[in-house]
Design a protein around this motif. Structure first.
Motif, short mmCIF file in Angstrom:
data_model
loop_
_atom_site.label_atom_id
_atom_site.label_comp_id
_atom_site.label_asym_id
_atom_site.label_seq_id
_atom_site.Cartn_x
_atom_site.Cartn_y
_atom_site.Cartn_z
N UNK A 110 44.55 -28.49 53.74
CA UNK A 110 44.24 -29.77 53.89
C UNK A 110 43.53 -30.48 52.98
N UNK A 111 43.97 -31.71 52.48
CA UNK A 111 43.46 -32.22 51.28
C UNK A 111 42.06 -32.51 51.59
N UNK A 112 41.12 -32.08 50.30
CA UNK A 112 39.69 -32.41 50.23
C UNK A 112 39.17 -33.32 49.06
N UNK A 113 40.03 -34.62 49.17
CA UNK A 113 39.62 -35.43 48.18
C UNK A 113 38.64 -36.51 48.77
N UNK A 114 37.73 -37.20 47.91
CA UNK A 114 37.02 -38.25 48.42
C UNK A 114 37.82 -39.51 48.35
N UNK A 119 40.97 -42.00 41.53
CA UNK A 119 41.47 -40.56 41.09
C UNK A 119 40.62 -40.06 40.03
N UNK A 120 40.25 -40.88 39.03
CA UNK A 120 39.38 -40.47 37.85
C UNK A 120 38.07 -40.18 38.31
N UNK A 121 37.45 -40.61 39.19
CA UNK A 121 36.14 -39.98 39.61
C UNK A 121 36.24 -38.88 40.68
N UNK A 122 37.29 -38.89 41.11
CA UNK A 122 37.68 -37.42 42.07
C UNK A 122 37.91 -36.22 40.89
N UNK A 123 38.32 -36.50 40.02
CA UNK A 123 38.83 -35.45 38.86
C UNK A 123 37.46 -35.23 38.06
N UNK A 124 36.58 -36.16 38.09
CA UNK A 124 35.23 -35.97 37.26
C UNK A 124 34.51 -34.96 38.09
N UNK A 125 34.48 -34.86 39.45
CA UNK A 125 33.66 -33.97 40.19
C UNK A 125 34.28 -32.60 39.91
N UNK A 168 47.77 -43.39 38.32
CA UNK A 168 47.07 -43.50 39.37
C UNK A 168 45.39 -43.32 39.01
N UNK A 169 44.90 -43.23 38.14
CA UNK A 169 43.56 -42.83 37.73
C UNK A 169 42.72 -43.97 38.31
N UNK A 170 42.76 -45.12 38.33
CA UNK A 170 42.12 -46.16 38.77
C UNK A 170 42.47 -46.46 40.21
N UNK A 171 43.37 -45.92 41.12
CA UNK A 171 43.62 -46.11 42.56
C UNK A 171 42.57 -45.29 43.39
N UNK A 180 51.33 -37.04 45.86
CA UNK A 180 50.44 -37.33 44.93
C UNK A 180 48.96 -36.98 44.88
N UNK A 181 48.43 -37.17 46.33
CA UNK A 181 47.17 -36.34 46.44
C UNK A 181 47.17 -34.87 46.25
N UNK A 182 48.27 -34.25 46.60
CA UNK A 182 48.35 -32.90 46.35
C UNK A 182 48.11 -32.53 44.93
N UNK A 183 48.82 -33.41 44.21
CA UNK A 183 48.83 -33.24 42.65
C UNK A 183 47.40 -33.40 41.98
N UNK A 184 46.57 -34.44 42.70
CA UNK A 184 45.40 -34.81 42.59
C UNK A 184 44.47 -33.61 42.81
N UNK A 185 44.81 -33.02 43.87
CA UNK A 185 43.92 -31.64 44.18
C UNK A 185 44.06 -30.64 42.99
#
Length: 300
Positions: A110-114, A119-125, A168-171, A180-185
Motif C-alpha cells: 500500500x503506497x506510503x508516500x506523503x 515528489x522531490x521532497x518525498x524522495x529527499x526523505x 513529476x518532481x514538482x508535483x 507513477x506513485x509506485x515508481x516514486x516509492x
C-alpha cells in the motif's frame, strides 16, 4: 544518467572499513526464522538465502507469511527464534532505522508516500540516513547545510531520471497517477542507496502496460545498480521473467526453493496455489481409460 547512478551507488558502498564494491552487496541469510503471535505461528523455521546481486522472489498464497517475513527483515517485527544475517550483521535484534543504516530499503504494498509533499521532497526523505549536517546547521541554513542539501537534491534528480519520474518532481505525490506513485516509492527506496532492496508487490493494482514497464525498470535496477532484491509478488509471469531464485511459503512454512522453471513444476507448489497436487491428477491417457471403464460398467 544510468552510469552516474551506478557509480554513485557503488562509491557509497565503500564504507569506513574500506569495503570493495563486491563486499558492499552482502549475502542475506535467513535461518530457522520463526515468528509467533499469541500462540499462532506465522513463520515456522523458514530458511532461504539471497545471493549478492540476485533477484530472489518470495511467493505463496494469501496468509502464507510473506509480509511477516518482510516485517522481520525490516525490523518492524521481532523474530521468536532464528537468525537473519546481512553479511556479518545480525538483523533480528536491530531497530528499523539501524537496519536501514546497513543499507536495507523497503517499499510497501500500500503506497506510503506523503501526499501533500512534492515528489522531490518525498524522495529527499529517502536521503535522511545519508545526511551528515547537524540539526543546527540545517535549521539555520548555514553554508555547510546548504551545500549538503544541494548535493542531495542533485542526487534525487539523478535517481528520478533513472526511474523515469523526473517530470513529476514538482508535483504533489497525491496528485500523481497510481502507476507513477509506485515508481516514486521505488525511487525513494533507491534514494537510501541500498545494498538490499525489499519490494512488497511492486506491481499490485497496475494495469498490463504499467506492469511491463515496472518489470523492465526492476531489471534495469538490478543489472544497472548491482543490488540484491527480495521481491514479494503474486504476478507469476513477472516472477518467472525476473527471478533468479524463488522461495515458496505456505501456512508459514517453506515448501520449495529453486529456479522459477523448477518451482512452476513442483507438485507442492501447485497444490498450495491450486488446492490439488499435480501428482493426484491422472494423465490424459489414464483419465481416458478410466472413463472407458466407467462407461463399460454402465453398459453392463
Amino acid at each position: 544518467m544510468t552510469d552516474a547512478v551506478r557509480t554513485d551507488v557503488r562509491s557509497n558502498g565503500r564504507r569506513a572499513g574500506g569495503e570493495t564494491a563486491e563486499q558492499a552487496v552482502p549475502e542475506l541469510t535467513v535461518s530457522g526464522l520463526t515468528v509467533k503471535f499469541a500462540g499462532l505461528t506465522a513463520l515456522d523455521s523458514v530458511d532461504f538465502t539471497v545471493a549478492p546481486g540476485s533477484l530472489h522472489a518470495l511467493i505463496g498464497p494469501n496468509g502464507a507469511g510473506k509480509s511477516t517475513c518482510f516485517n522481520v527483515l525490516s525490523g518492524v517485527y521481532r523474530a521468536t527464534t532464528g537468525s537473519v544475517r546481512l553479511g556479518g550483521a545480525e538483523l533480528t535484534a536491530l531497530s528499523p532505522h539501524r537496519i536501514a543504516a546497513l543499507g536495507v530499503a523497503r517499499t510497501f504494498q500500500n503506497i506510503a508516500l506523503s501526499p501533500r509533499l512534492s515528489t522531490a521532497d518525498n524522495l529527499m526523505l529517502g536521503r535522511h540516513r545519508l545526511t551528515r549536517t547537524g540539526f543546527v546547521s540545517a535549521g539555520l541554513r548555514l553554508p555547510a547545510g546548504r551545500r549538503e542539501e544541494r548535493r542531495h537534491r542533485e542526487r534525487v534528480r539523478e535517481i528520478a531520471e533513472f526511474v523515469g519520474i523526473e517530470a513529476y518532481l514538482a508535483t504533489p505525490a497525491g496528485l500523481l497517477p497510481y502507476g507513477v506513485q509506485k515508481r516514486v516509492e521505488l525511487a525513494r527506496a533507491l534514494c537510501l542507496e541500498p545494498r538490499l532492496l525489499l519490494l512488497d508487490e511492486p506491481v499490485a493494482g497496475m494495469n498490463g502496460g504499467e506492469r511491463r514497464q515496472m518489470a523492465a525498470l526492476l531489471r534495469q535496477v538490478r543489472t544497472g545498480l548491482g543490488l540484491s532484491i527480495l521481491l514479494v509478488e503474486h504476478d507469476m509471469d513477472m516472477v518467472a521473467r525476473l527471478a533468479d531464485e524463488v522461495t515458496v511459503l505456505d501456512f508459514g512454512k517453506r515448501i520449495a526453493t529453486g529456479p522459477p522453471a523448477e518451482i512452476q513444476r513442483d507438485p507442492e507448489v501447485i497444490r498450495a496455489y491450486l488446492g490439488t497436487s499435480a501428482a493426484d491428477q491422472p494423465a490424459p491417457a489414464e483419465a481416458e481409460a478410466g472413463d472407458d471403464e466407467k462407461n463399460e460398467g454402465r453398459d453392463r
